[in-house]
Design an enzyme around this catalytic site. Sequence first.
Site, PDB file in Angstrom:
ATOM      1  N   GLU A 132      -2.727   7.882   1.759  1.00  0.00           N
ATOM      2  CA  GLU A 132      -1.539   7.591   0.945  1.00  0.00           C
ATOM      3  C   GLU A 132      -1.418   8.700  -0.083  1.00  0.00           C
ATOM      4  O   GLU A 132      -2.417   9.077  -0.716  1.00  0.00           O
ATOM      5  CB  GLU A 132      -1.697   6.260   0.217  1.00  0.00           C
ATOM      6  CG  GLU A 132      -1.717   5.063   1.116  1.00  0.00           C
ATOM      7  CD  GLU A 132      -1.962   3.781   0.325  1.00  0.00           C
ATOM      8  OE1 GLU A 132      -2.062   3.822  -0.916  1.00  0.00           O
ATOM      9  OE2 GLU A 132      -2.085   2.751   0.966  1.00  0.00           O
ATOM     10  N   HIS A 164      -5.915   6.322  -1.121  1.00  0.00           N
ATOM     11  CA  HIS A 164      -4.819   6.931  -1.879  1.00  0.00           C
ATOM     12  C   HIS A 164      -5.435   7.978  -2.805  1.00  0.00           C
ATOM     13  O   HIS A 164      -6.183   7.638  -3.720  1.00  0.00           O
ATOM     14  CB  HIS A 164      -4.118   5.826  -2.689  1.00  0.00           C
ATOM     15  CG  HIS A 164      -2.904   6.277  -3.428  1.00  0.00           C
ATOM     16  ND1 HIS A 164      -2.103   5.414  -4.116  1.00  0.00           N
ATOM     17  CD2 HIS A 164      -2.350   7.514  -3.605  1.00  0.00           C
ATOM     18  CE1 HIS A 164      -1.093   6.073  -4.669  1.00  0.00           C
ATOM     19  NE2 HIS A 164      -1.238   7.353  -4.393  1.00  0.00           N
ATOM     20  N   HIS A 207       0.670  -4.148   0.673  1.00  0.00           N
ATOM     21  CA  HIS A 207       0.662  -4.309  -0.787  1.00  0.00           C
ATOM     22  C   HIS A 207       0.627  -5.779  -1.181  1.00  0.00           C
ATOM     23  O   HIS A 207       1.511  -6.544  -0.818  1.00  0.00           O
ATOM     24  CB  HIS A 207       1.840  -3.620  -1.484  1.00  0.00           C
ATOM     25  CG  HIS A 207       1.430  -3.156  -2.855  1.00  0.00           C
ATOM     26  ND1 HIS A 207       1.399  -3.994  -3.937  1.00  0.00           N
ATOM     27  CD2 HIS A 207       0.965  -1.964  -3.273  1.00  0.00           C
ATOM     28  CE1 HIS A 207       0.946  -3.332  -4.985  1.00  0.00           C
ATOM     29  NE2 HIS A 207       0.661  -2.096  -4.608  1.00  0.00           N
ATOM     30  N   ASN A 227      -8.109  -0.477   2.884  1.00  0.00           N
ATOM     31  CA  ASN A 227      -8.018   0.501   1.796  1.00  0.00           C
ATOM     32  C   ASN A 227      -9.241   0.334   0.884  1.00  0.00           C
ATOM     33  O   ASN A 227      -9.459  -0.750   0.328  1.00  0.00           O
ATOM     34  CB  ASN A 227      -6.704   0.238   1.037  1.00  0.00           C
ATOM     35  CG  ASN A 227      -6.521   1.176  -0.139  1.00  0.00           C
ATOM     36  OD1 ASN A 227      -7.468   1.430  -0.880  1.00  0.00           O
ATOM     37  ND2 ASN A 227      -5.319   1.664  -0.341  1.00  0.00           N
ATOM     38  N   THR A 261       0.648   0.956  -7.112  1.00  0.00           N
ATOM     39  CA  THR A 261       1.967   1.389  -6.665  1.00  0.00           C
ATOM     40  C   THR A 261       2.985   0.274  -6.941  1.00  0.00           C
ATOM     41  O   THR A 261       2.787  -0.857  -6.525  1.00  0.00           O
ATOM     42  CB  THR A 261       1.926   1.697  -5.154  1.00  0.00           C
ATOM     43  OG1 THR A 261       0.789   2.526  -4.908  1.00  0.00           O
ATOM     44  CG2 THR A 261       3.180   2.409  -4.705  1.00  0.00           C
ATOM     45  N   GLU A 301       6.274   1.838   6.087  1.00  0.00           N
ATOM     46  CA  GLU A 301       5.400   0.752   5.651  1.00  0.00           C
ATOM     47  C   GLU A 301       6.230  -0.084   4.695  1.00  0.00           C
ATOM     48  O   GLU A 301       6.638   0.387   3.630  1.00  0.00           O
ATOM     49  CB  GLU A 301       4.138   1.282   4.959  1.00  0.00           C
ATOM     50  CG  GLU A 301       3.257   0.115   4.496  1.00  0.00           C
ATOM     51  CD  GLU A 301       1.844   0.521   4.124  1.00  0.00           C
ATOM     52  OE1 GLU A 301       1.264   1.389   4.814  1.00  0.00           O
ATOM     53  OE2 GLU A 301       1.320  -0.033   3.142  1.00  0.00           O
ATOM     54  N   HIS A 349     -10.654   0.810  -4.245  1.00  0.00           N
ATOM     55  CA  HIS A 349     -11.258   0.146  -5.401  1.00  0.00           C
ATOM     56  C   HIS A 349     -12.776   0.104  -5.356  1.00  0.00           C
ATOM     57  O   HIS A 349     -13.415  -0.262  -6.345  1.00  0.00           O
ATOM     58  CB  HIS A 349     -10.612  -1.219  -5.625  1.00  0.00           C
ATOM     59  CG  HIS A 349      -9.169  -1.045  -6.009  1.00  0.00           C
ATOM     60  ND1 HIS A 349      -8.793  -0.223  -7.058  1.00  0.00           N
ATOM     61  CD2 HIS A 349      -8.029  -1.501  -5.459  1.00  0.00           C
ATOM     62  CE1 HIS A 349      -7.467  -0.220  -7.149  1.00  0.00           C
ATOM     63  NE2 HIS A 349      -6.981  -0.972  -6.190  1.00  0.00           N
ATOM     64  N   ARG A 361      -4.811   9.852  -5.637  1.00  0.00           N
ATOM     65  CA  ARG A 361      -3.794   9.855  -6.702  1.00  0.00           C
ATOM     66  C   ARG A 361      -3.864  11.151  -7.487  1.00  0.00           C
ATOM     67  O   ARG A 361      -4.915  11.771  -7.607  1.00  0.00           O
ATOM     68  CB  ARG A 361      -4.006   8.676  -7.650  1.00  0.00           C
ATOM     69  CG  ARG A 361      -3.763   7.313  -7.012  1.00  0.00           C
ATOM     70  CD  ARG A 361      -3.838   6.221  -8.061  1.00  0.00           C
ATOM     71  NE  ARG A 361      -2.665   6.221  -8.892  1.00  0.00           N
ATOM     72  CZ  ARG A 361      -1.647   5.367  -8.770  1.00  0.00           C
ATOM     73  NH1 ARG A 361      -1.680   4.418  -7.856  1.00  0.00           N
ATOM     74  NH2 ARG A 361      -0.605   5.453  -9.560  1.00  0.00           N
ATOM     75  N   ARG A 390      -7.951   8.747 -10.255  1.00  0.00           N
ATOM     76  CA  ARG A 390      -8.632   7.644 -10.943  1.00  0.00           C
ATOM     77  C   ARG A 390      -9.661   6.946 -10.058  1.00  0.00           C
ATOM     78  O   ARG A 390     -10.542   6.273 -10.556  1.00  0.00           O
ATOM     79  CB  ARG A 390      -7.627   6.634 -11.489  1.00  0.00           C
ATOM     80  CG  ARG A 390      -6.877   5.879 -10.424  1.00  0.00           C
ATOM     81  CD  ARG A 390      -6.004   4.791 -11.009  1.00  0.00           C
ATOM     82  NE  ARG A 390      -4.824   5.338 -11.651  1.00  0.00           N
ATOM     83  CZ  ARG A 390      -3.709   4.614 -11.870  1.00  0.00           C
ATOM     84  NH1 ARG A 390      -3.679   3.348 -11.534  1.00  0.00           N
ATOM     85  NH2 ARG A 390      -2.659   5.156 -12.441  1.00  0.00           N
TER      86      ARG A 390
HETATM   87  N1  PXP Z   1       0.012   0.145   1.067  1.00  0.00           N
HETATM   88  C1  PXP Z   1       0.364   1.028   0.116  1.00  0.00           C
HETATM   89  C2  PXP Z   1       1.398   2.028   0.434  1.00  0.00           C
HETATM   90  C3  PXP Z   1      -0.276   1.039  -1.147  1.00  0.00           C
HETATM   91  O1  PXP Z   1       0.080   1.930  -2.071  1.00  0.00           O
HETATM   92  C4  PXP Z   1      -1.315   0.112  -1.381  1.00  0.00           C
HETATM   93  C5  PXP Z   1      -2.063   0.151  -2.679  1.00  0.00           C
HETATM   94  O2  PXP Z   1      -2.816   1.327  -2.725  1.00  0.00           O
HETATM   95  C6  PXP Z   1      -1.653  -0.783  -0.358  1.00  0.00           C
HETATM   96  C7  PXP Z   1      -0.962  -0.767   0.848  1.00  0.00           C
HETATM   97  C8  PXP Z   1      -2.737  -1.789  -0.521  1.00  0.00           C
HETATM   98  O3  PXP Z   1      -2.359  -2.707  -1.505  1.00  0.00           O
HETATM   99  P1  PXP Z   1      -3.393  -3.802  -2.007  1.00  0.00           P
HETATM  100  O4  PXP Z   1      -4.509  -3.063  -2.672  1.00  0.00           O
HETATM  101  O5  PXP Z   1      -2.573  -4.627  -2.965  1.00  0.00           O
HETATM  102  O6  PXP Z   1      -3.844  -4.559  -0.797  1.00  0.00           O
END
Ligand code: PXP
Length: 243
Positions: free
Chosen positions: A70, A43, A190, A7, A101, A151, A10, A45, A49
Amino acid sequence: MIRLGVNVDHVATVRQARMIDIPDPVEAALLAETGGADLITVHLREDRRHIQEYDVARLRERLSVGLNLEMAGTGEMTAHALALRPDDACLVPERREELTTEGGLDVVAHADQLREVVARLRGAGIRVSLFVDPDPRQIEASRELGADAVELHTGTYCDAAVDRVARELEAVRRGAALAAGLGLEVHGGHGLNTENVTPIAAIEEIVELNIGHSIVARSIMVGMVEAVREMKALIAGAETAGG
Ligand code: PXP
């Protein structure tokens, strides 16, 4: 082999801090591919952001691996997903004031709305997963709505105090077994990092992990290619040890 979804939200968070065009999450995603990412997750959003629509469109054009979007299960986001055509969509709960999330989707409470979103996305050939807590009622409801996958939210396990870690891990294990038994594909995500990923990656039913913050954080120190390689190696090691 567990698929690793990287992901890159960030990377866009850092870009949006200055509202300019660097660092580019698409460039980061291509480096993640080089490091062994099996898919790229973003994601989009409601408050935009970090990831913007043009990022998703550029990823769609440039990635060799799959794209997992996402998204909140709203009409607006469904319209974006139908236009942007990711390979996969993961429906997540979303509140504007949250930092990230928080907790899984309440599939039981929002069954009617989600059923329609799942059907529209699947009808367009997009595989749908629902981000849920490892709670049997939520997993059973996900199956009933026609999702392809769940998930499982690993955040509670990742954040657990030492005396609760084993219990939270067991909850994920049981959730994974239940979901697989119902015919759902099992993903997890997550809060995962190099310290806590191993027991999760050793769960036999899990076929995909989505990891963002810890990989992006590590990439600042060692580069994206190396950060993804490190995570892939840990996951592969856990799978081998888990049989
Ligand atoms: N899975 C989902 C559904 C999420 O919402 C997120 C955060 O965007 C992640 C995985 C990844 O989480 P992390 O950034 O804490 O690794």
